[in-house]
Design an enzyme around this catalytic site. Structure first.
Site, mmCIF file in Angstrom:
data_model
loop_
_atom_site.group_PDB
_atom_site.id
_atom_site.type_symbol
_atom_site.label_atom_id
_atom_site.label_comp_id
_atom_site.label_asym_id
_atom_site.label_seq_id
_atom_site.Cartn_x
_atom_site.Cartn_y
_atom_site.Cartn_z
ATOM 1 N N ASN A 202 0.843 -1.199 0.000
ATOM 2 C CA ASN A 202 0.000 0.000 0.000
ATOM 3 C C ASN A 202 0.875 1.245 0.000
ATOM 4 O OD1 ASN A 202 -2.083 -1.819 0.256
ATOM 5 N ND2 ASN A 202 -3.083 -0.752 1.947
ATOM 6 N N GLU A 203 0.579 2.137 -0.935
ATOM 7 C CA GLU A 203 1.233 3.453 -0.968
ATOM 8 C C GLU A 203 0.332 4.402 -0.183
ATOM 9 O OE1 GLU A 203 4.112 4.230 -2.137
ATOM 10 O OE2 GLU A 203 4.674 2.593 -3.477
ATOM 11 N N ILE A 204 0.798 4.748 1.010
ATOM 12 C CA ILE A 204 -0.060 5.433 1.979
ATOM 13 C C ILE A 204 -0.210 6.907 1.646
ATOM 14 C CG2 ILE A 204 -0.402 5.944 4.427
ATOM 15 C CD1 ILE A 204 -0.518 2.964 3.630
#
Length: 582
Positions: free
Chosen positions: A381-383
């Protein structure tokens, strides 16, 4: 009326230690749905913690819940820091090593810090809600979580404690000679105004191509070729990031922290640096990654994985490169799609994407090693996404003003360092200012707990769909002559099979074993088609049948011809699906 804004130093933003606070009296608290109402461990999730701060929080959680948490170091970082893991399950129920395992880590890139807080939040939420929320209780009774909040503790601390931009340093702390002059990291950017962030330098110049926005002194406006700038309007030129010529070679900031990327270091489709910028010496030449790999190799029960990066609001699956496209077959992509699309609902503003197709090619990435080498269903996940600021997608339609609007409207001016004069040894009188390093990629404090909770919810959904096996039905049939036919149905009511397609293709993990004890087994077989009586007999050791896979949302049937009377026991033994006995 003039607005007065109290300025906090960056050091105050990154508090390393959480103070011990006693739980409040029950009559002082009204529970909010879905949250621990009176936690033993009080943690503020509106700030970020150094590597030592995360370690201290992990220890507090482990000390508060010794029956649910074991805290272990899985290795040492390049600079000798422990890589702390929290192993979380109900240790009083079942063998923890035989439960389906879910691995979580964050912060492989130094400036991509939110994963540390999301990981700690996950550990905190699970332990504080065990016994209160049935879903959490069932998860920890039947699954084990392996959580490493930061797998790059050295560089995490460097990003927080040393002058940096919001995007530096990306790598770990191994020095490299980026300008090929035989010296290592000798001309790093300098925090010349002492605010803890590397911002920008500008200088007044009659030939400059920028002017100050008359409506907002924070902004610079580019002068167009047809623009008529009055003679009394001051022009500026940009001079790049803050810094001076430390090594006296006539260049500024030309040898920053060496560029290697720990997410190009994993032993799957690895490529050397001259093909893919950022790779180090050889696969697993970075000690932190080697420690993770050794742990995963020693724990074949790990069926799912999650890593946290930033930013952009993405739920990513592999493959990292088109050359690896055949690794992910249709059956496994259906499972990825089901989980990823649910993630888009759980995480508003996030998009479920494929690395190579929607971003760029990555060779030697953690995501692909987990799946390609170990058959573990894994997401990255790219937060954080700008959608979160105003809960809409208008960021791109604000004409480049979004960051300035957020600074003034939501953060009360705390994200921008106002321009100030500085006497530069090379450039003379200049001005220094710009956005601080803790803004842009890092989620603002008031949004951080929601970010933690939503990403944790996605992680738990993923973990829920690891294999969940049961012996759902046992049928007996008298064959006469002292013989009996026993047919058992082994069900898996979750999305993931006990072996991913990649696992089956390369025989990464052993088959599942379904055995019977307490009777004399004359023959054993797998039932291929019960309606037409099609079976495949296992002639060697028929009491212990080898099954290649127990499919997700599916079942297998096995059958024995036995003699003898009395009770018997059927056991299912799956590396990723656990132990089940009836």
């Amino acid at each position: 009326m003039k607005r007065i804004i109290q300025k906090l130093t960056v050091a105050a933003c990154f508090v390393a230690t959480a103070f011990t606070v006693q739980a409040q009296n029950a009559d002082e608290v009204f529970r909010a749905a879905g949250s621990p109402h009176n936690p033993k461990v009080q943690i503020s999730f509106n700030r970020y913690y150094t590597a030592e701060g995360l370690a201290a929080l992990g220890k507090k959680i482990a000390d508060a819940y010794p029956n649910l948490v074991k805290r272990v170091s899985i290795g040492k970082s390049y600079e000798g820091r422990d890589m702390w893991m929290l192993q979380i399950t109900n240790f009083e129920k079942g063998d923890p090593d035989r439960k389906p395992g879910f691995y979580v880590d964050g912060n492989i890139h130094s400036n991509e810090i939110q994963g540390g807080e999301i990981s700690i939040y996950t550990a905190w939420y699970l332990t504080e809600n065990y016994g209160d929320i049935d879903f959490v209780t069932e998860m920890l009774d039947n699954r084990i979580f392996y959580i490493v909040p930061t797998i790059n503790p050295d560089a995490r601390n460097n990003y927080m404690q040393e002058p940096n931009t919001g995007s530096s340093p990306r790598a770990g702390m191994i020095a490299m000679d980026d300008d090929q002059d035989g010296l290592f990291d000798e001309d790093l950017p300098d925090d010349i105004d002492g605010n803890g962030s590397i911002t920008q330098m500008r200088r007044k110049s009659p030939t400059g191509n920028m002017i100050v926005d008359p409506q907002d002194p924070r902004k610079m406006i580019a002068i167009g070729v047809d623009d008529n700038v009055p003679a009394d309007v001051v022009r500026y030129e940009f001079l790049g990031q803050e810094g001076i010529d430390n090594d006296g070679d006539g260049q500024v900031n030309e040898d920053p922290h060496g560029y290697y990327d720990p997410n190009r270091d994993w032993a799957w489709k690895w490529q050397p640096d001259y093909i893919q910028r950022g790779a180090y010496k050889y696969p697993f030449s970075v000690p932190e990654n080697r420690a993770v790999a050794d742990f995963v190799l020693a724990h074949p029960n790990i069926a799912g994985g999650q890593s946290f990066h930033n930013s952009g609001g993405m739920i990513l699956r592999g493959p990292g490169a088109e050359e690896d496209l055949s690794t992910y077959n249709r059956a496994d992509i259906r499972i990825y799609d089901a989980i990823g699309e649910k993630g888009e609902k759980i995480l508003p503003g996030y998009r479920y994407l494929t690395v190579y197709k929607d971003l760029y090619s990555v060779f030697g990435g953690e995501l692909d090693w987990f799946y390609g080498s170990r058959g573990i269903y894994t997401f990255t996940n790219e937060i954080f996404t700008s959608f979160a600021y105003y809960k809409n997608n208008e960021g791109g339609r604000r004409g480049g003003n979004l960051s300035y609007d957020v600074d003034s409207e939501l953060l009360m001016g705390d994200a921008f360092e106002p321009w100030k004069t500085f006497n530069h040894p090379t450039y003379g009188e200049i001005e220094v200012g710009g956005f601080k390093k803790n803004f842009g990629r890092a989620t603002p404090g008031f949004m951080l707990e929601e970010e933690c909770h939503r990403n944790m919810a996605f992680t738990l959904y993923h973990a829920y769909h690891m294999p969940n096996l049961s012996i759902s039905n046992v049928e007996e049939k008298d064959l006469g002559g002292g013989l009996k036919e026993i047919t058992a149905t082994i069900s898996n009511d979750r999305l993931m099979p006990t072996h991913a397609s990649q696992d089956l293709k390369y025989k990464i993990e052993r088959p599942d074993y379904i055995s019977i004890a307490g009777v004399d087994v004359q023959a054993g077989m797998i039932v291929e088609d019960a309606d037409f009586g099609v079976t495949t007999e296992q002639k060697v050791n028929p009491a212990k049948l080898e099954v290649a896979n127990i499919p997700g949302d599916g079942f297998v049937k096995v059958r024995w011809i036995v003699s003898g009377k009395g009770k018997y026991t059927i056991t299912v033994d799956s590396a990723k699906g656990g132990l089940v006995t009836k």
